[in-house]
Write a protein that holds these residues in place. Structure first.
Motif, PDB file in Angstrom:
ATOM      1  N   ALA A   7       0.828  -1.217   0.000  1.00 31.68           N
ATOM      2  CA  ALA A   7       0.000   0.000   0.000  1.00 31.68           C
ATOM      3  C   ALA A   7       0.852   1.253   0.000  1.00 31.68           C
ATOM      4  N   ARG A   8       1.889   1.293   0.840  1.00 26.17           N
ATOM      5  CA  ARG A   8       2.706   2.498   0.898  1.00 26.17           C
ATOM      6  C   ARG A   8       3.449   2.714  -0.411  1.00 26.17           C
ATOM      7  N   HIS A   9       3.931   1.620  -1.015  1.00 29.82           N
ATOM      8  CA  HIS A   9       4.608   1.737  -2.300  1.00 29.82           C
ATOM      9  C   HIS A   9       3.657   2.289  -3.351  1.00 29.82           C
ATOM     10  N   PHE A  10       2.429   1.784  -3.377  1.00 29.17           N
ATOM     11  CA  PHE A  10       1.467   2.258  -4.372  1.00 29.17           C
ATOM     12  C   PHE A  10       1.150   3.727  -4.149  1.00 29.17           C
ATOM     13  N   ALA A  11       1.072   4.132  -2.881  1.00 23.91           N
ATOM     14  CA  ALA A  11       0.744   5.523  -2.590  1.00 23.91           C
ATOM     15  C   ALA A  11       1.797   6.452  -3.167  1.00 23.91           C
ATOM     16  N   ARG A  12       3.015   6.003  -3.245  1.00 17.70           N
ATOM     17  CA  ARG A  12       4.064   6.869  -3.770  1.00 17.70           C
ATOM     18  C   ARG A  12       3.992   6.981  -5.292  1.00 17.70           C
ATOM     19  N   GLY A  13       3.307   6.047  -5.932  1.00 15.37           N
ATOM     20  CA  GLY A  13       3.269   6.087  -7.377  1.00 15.37           C
ATOM     21  C   GLY A  13       1.941   6.517  -7.941  1.00 15.37           C
ATOM     22  N   GLU A 181      -7.137   0.737 -21.255  1.00 16.63           N
ATOM     23  CA  GLU A 181      -6.768   1.405 -20.006  1.00 16.63           C
ATOM     24  C   GLU A 181      -7.775   2.522 -19.733  1.00 16.63           C
ATOM     25  N   GLY A 182      -7.624   3.179 -18.589  1.00 15.99           N
ATOM     26  CA  GLY A 182      -8.587   4.219 -18.213  1.00 15.99           C
ATOM     27  C   GLY A 182      -8.273   5.548 -18.860  1.00 15.99           C
ATOM     28  N   LEU A 183      -7.934   6.533 -18.047  1.00 17.44           N
ATOM     29  CA  LEU A 183      -7.636   7.874 -18.545  1.00 17.44           C
ATOM     30  C   LEU A 183      -6.136   8.091 -18.453  1.00 17.44           C
ATOM     31  N   ALA A 184      -5.484   8.113 -19.592  1.00 14.37           N
ATOM     32  CA  ALA A 184      -4.021   8.225 -19.629  1.00 14.37           C
ATOM     33  C   ALA A 184      -3.562   9.485 -18.905  1.00 14.37           C
ATOM     34  N   GLY A 185      -2.499   9.351 -18.125  1.00 15.08           N
ATOM     35  CA  GLY A 185      -1.924  10.487 -17.417  1.00 15.08           C
ATOM     36  C   GLY A 185      -2.397  10.648 -15.990  1.00 15.08           C
ATOM     37  N   VAL A 186      -3.558  10.059 -15.649  1.00 16.35           N
ATOM     38  CA  VAL A 186      -4.064  10.151 -14.284  1.00 16.35           C
ATOM     39  C   VAL A 186      -3.294   9.168 -13.411  1.00 16.35           C
ATOM     40  N   PRO A 187      -2.829   9.593 -12.232  1.00 15.91           N
ATOM     41  CA  PRO A 187      -1.980   8.712 -11.420  1.00 15.91           C
ATOM     42  C   PRO A 187      -2.588   7.347 -11.141  1.00 15.91           C
ATOM     43  N   LEU A 188      -3.900   7.279 -10.887  1.00 17.21           N
ATOM     44  CA  LEU A 188      -4.528   5.992 -10.617  1.00 17.21           C
ATOM     45  C   LEU A 188      -4.330   5.041 -11.783  1.00 17.21           C
ATOM     46  N   ASN A 189      -4.532   5.536 -12.986  1.00 15.03           N
ATOM     47  CA  ASN A 189      -4.366   4.717 -14.185  1.00 15.03           C
ATOM     48  C   ASN A 189      -2.901   4.334 -14.392  1.00 15.03           C
ATOM     49  N   GLU A 190      -2.021   5.325 -14.293  1.00 18.54           N
ATOM     50  CA  GLU A 190      -0.611   5.076 -14.572  1.00 18.54           C
ATOM     51  C   GLU A 190       0.019   4.155 -13.521  1.00 18.54           C
ATOM     52  N   GLY A 191      -0.474   4.233 -12.287  1.00 17.25           N
ATOM     53  CA  GLY A 191       0.081   3.408 -11.242  1.00 17.25           C
ATOM     54  C   GLY A 191      -0.436   1.982 -11.240  1.00 17.25           C
ATOM     55  N   ILE A 197      -1.033  -5.338 -16.764  1.00 11.84           N
ATOM     56  CA  ILE A 197      -0.427  -5.967 -17.943  1.00 11.84           C
ATOM     57  C   ILE A 197       0.519  -7.086 -17.526  1.00 11.84           C
ATOM     58  N   GLU A 198       1.295  -6.827 -16.488  1.00 10.35           N
ATOM     59  CA  GLU A 198       2.226  -7.852 -16.000  1.00 10.35           C
ATOM     60  C   GLU A 198       1.469  -9.097 -15.537  1.00 10.35           C
ATOM     61  N   THR A 199       0.353  -8.886 -14.828  1.00  4.64           N
ATOM     62  CA  THR A 199      -0.446 -10.018 -14.353  1.00  4.64           C
ATOM     63  C   THR A 199      -1.047 -10.787 -15.523  1.00  4.64           C
ATOM     64  N   LEU A 200      -1.601 -10.075 -16.488  1.00  6.49           N
ATOM     65  CA  LEU A 200      -2.233 -10.729 -17.629  1.00  6.49           C
ATOM     66  C   LEU A 200      -1.225 -11.527 -18.444  1.00  6.49           C
ATOM     67  N   PHE A 240     -10.232  -1.078 -17.785  1.00  5.25           N
ATOM     68  CA  PHE A 240      -9.960  -0.616 -16.431  1.00  5.25           C
ATOM     69  C   PHE A 240     -10.994   0.412 -15.958  1.00  5.25           C
ATOM     70  N   LEU A 241     -11.774   0.018 -14.963  1.00  2.00           N
ATOM     71  CA  LEU A 241     -12.720   0.884 -14.241  1.00  2.00           C
ATOM     72  C   LEU A 241     -13.789   1.516 -15.114  1.00  2.00           C
ATOM     73  N   THR A 242     -14.080   0.935 -16.233  1.00  6.03           N
ATOM     74  CA  THR A 242     -15.183   1.336 -17.122  1.00  6.03           C
ATOM     75  C   THR A 242     -15.248   0.296 -18.226  1.00  6.03           C
ATOM     76  N   GLY A 243     -16.410   0.146 -18.854  1.00  2.32           N
ATOM     77  CA  GLY A 243     -16.504  -0.706 -20.031  1.00  2.32           C
ATOM     78  C   GLY A 243     -17.451  -1.870 -19.918  1.00  2.32           C
TER      79      GLY A 243
END
Length: 361
Positions: A7-13, A181-191, A197-200, A240-243
Motif C-alpha cells: 500500500a505504501r509503495h502504491f501511494a508513492r506512485g 486502459e482508463g484515462l491516460a496520465g491520471v496517477p490511478l491509471n498510470e500506477g 499488464i504484468e499479471t495478464l 480498467f474501471l469502465t466498459g
C-alpha cells in the motif's frame, strides 16, 4: 479492512482517483474561502466539528455519489448534531487548485480536512500548513504520499489485478485479449496498468490490441468497436474501471459472440447489461470502489476528532459485480449512468437517504 504490504509503495506512485446543518459549496473556485467560515469560533460556534472536504473533479458521477453519501451520513441522527461539513469542488483534477482550496479551508478554521487526492503530492503545501496548526488531514478516496496524512481509501492497488486474475481464470482456449486502459496520465491509471499488464501476460494472456476507455462507457464502446474491426476473434477484454456496458454493446453491434469482460465504472448500466446478456453467454466482473468511501472517511474523521485512535492507513476491498449478482445491483428505474456504491459496509445508508443529496444524473 485490508492493509496490503504494497500500500505504501502504491501511494508513492499513484493517487486518485454535505453538509450537516450548514453546507457550503464553491464550484470551480479556489480563490475565496468556503462560505460559512471566518475562523474557528465563527465556524464551530454551535459546538459542532467543522470538517472541510475538497473534491477535485466537481460534477463527475462517482464523486457526486460519494458526496451525497457523505451528506446523508452527516445528516443522520447519529451525526447531525455534532458535525458540519463544508464542501469545496474544484475542476479538472487540478492539483494546484486543490492545494489552494485546502489552504482556504484552513483559513476558514476547519477542524479537519478530507480530500480526494488530485495527485500524489500536489497538496503538500496545504498539508504542511494544516499539520503546523494541528489540523488533521485525511486522504479519502485514494492514497497520498505523506506521513502526515491519514488514508481512508479503496484498495486501488489490488482493484486492477483482481479483474486481471478473474479474466485469466475465465478465458477459454483463446488467450488473445484486448486491453482498454482508463484515462491516460491520471496517477490511478498510470500506477495500476503496468501491474495489470504484468499479471495478464504473466498468466499466459497475449495482449493483441490496446486502447483507452477514457472512463466513459461511450468511449469504451467506440474503442472496442474499432478493435473488433481488426481483431474480431479476441478471447477476452480487460477494461480498467469502465466498459462493462460499452464493451458488450460493441460485441452485440458487431454480431460477435460475447467473451469474458472486465469493467468497473460502477454505473447502473454495467450491472443491467450484465444481467440482460448473461442468458446469451456474457460473463463479466465489474470491479469498482464504492463512492460511499467518502462517508466512511467522515465516520473516521469524527472518531479521530472525538479522541479515538484510528488506523493511519485504511484500505478497503472493491466491490465486484458478476453475472451471478448483477440482477441484485441493477436498478431498472434508474438511468444507465446512475452511480452505484452509495452505501458502505457498517454505515447502512439507504438509497432514499442518499438521493436527497445526489446532484448527478
Amino acid at each position: 479492512m485490508q492493509r496490503p504490504q504494497h500500500a505504501r509503495h502504491f501511494a508513492r506512485g499513484a493517487a486518485v482517483l454535505a453538509a450537516a446543518s450548514s453546507l457550503a459549496l464553491l464550484a470551480g473556485c479556489t480563490s475565496a474561502p468556503a462560505e460559512g467560515g471566518g475562523g474557528s469560533d465563527a465556524a464551530g460556534g454551535d459546538g459542532k466539528f467543522v470538517i472541510g472536504f475538497e473534491q477535485p473533479l466537481g460534477g463527475q458521477a462517482w464523486r457526486e455519489m460519494g458526496l451525497a453519501s457523505l451528506q446523508a451520513l452527516a445528516n443522520s441522527p447519529e451525526y447531525k448534531d455534532k458535525v458540519e461539513v463544508k464542501i469545496v469542488r474544484t475542476n479538472d483534477n487540478d492539483a494546484a487548485q486543490q492545494n489552494a482550496a485546502m489552504q482556504n479551508l484552513i483559513a476558514d478554521g476547519v477542524d479537519l480536512i478530507l480530500f480526494d487526492p488530485a495527485s500524489s503530492s500536489g497538496a503538500d503545501a496545504a498539508i504542511t500548513q494544516a499539520t503546523a496548526q494541528g489540523i488533521p488531514v485525511i486522504a479519502n478516496g485514494g492514497p497520498y504520499d505523506s506521513d502526515d496524512v491519514y488514508v481512508v481509501s479503496t484498495d486501488w492497488a489490488n482493484a486492477g489485478t483482481i479483474g486481471a486474475d478473474w479474466l485469466l481464470e475465465n478465458l477459454g482456449d483463446d488467450k488473445n485479449i484486448a486491453v482498454l486502459e482508463g484515462l491516460a496520465g491520471v496517477p490511478l491509471n498510470e500506477g495500476t496498468m503496468p501491474g495489470v499488464i504484468e499479471t495478464l501476460e504473466g498468466g499466459g494472456a497475449t495482449v493483441v490490441a490496446q486502447d483507452t476507455n477514457g472512463w466513459n462507457e461511450a468511449t469504451a464502446q467506440e474503442a472496442m468497436s474499432t478493435i473488433l474491426r481488426s481483431n474480431p476473434d479476441v478471447g477476452g477484454v480487460y477494461s480498467f474501471l469502465t466498459g462493462g456496458q460499452g464493451v458488450p454493446e460493441a460485441f452485440k453491434a458487431a454480431g460477435l459472440p460475447f467473451v469474458p469482460v472486465v469493467g468497473g465504472s460502477g454505473y447502473n448500466g454495467e450491472a443491467c447489461t450484465l444481467a440482460e446478456y448473461a442468458p446469451d453467454g456474457l460473463t463479466g466482473n465489474m470491479v469498482f470502489g464504492q463512492p460511499a468511501i467518502y462517508a466512511k472517511g467522515l465516520e473516521q474523521a469524527v472518531a479521530l476528532l472525538e479522541g479515538e485512535e484510528i488506523e493511519k492507513e485504511q484500505y478497503f476491498p472493491p466491490l465486484e459485480i458478476t453475472e451471478e449478482n448483477a440482477a441484485d445491483y441493477c436498478l431498472a428505474d434508474m438511468p444507465n449512468n446512475f452511480q452505484l456504491g452509495y452505501d458502505f459496509p457498517g454505515l447502512d445508508l439507504t438509497l432514499d437517504q442518499v438521493m436527497e443529496y445526489y446532484s448527478g444524473s
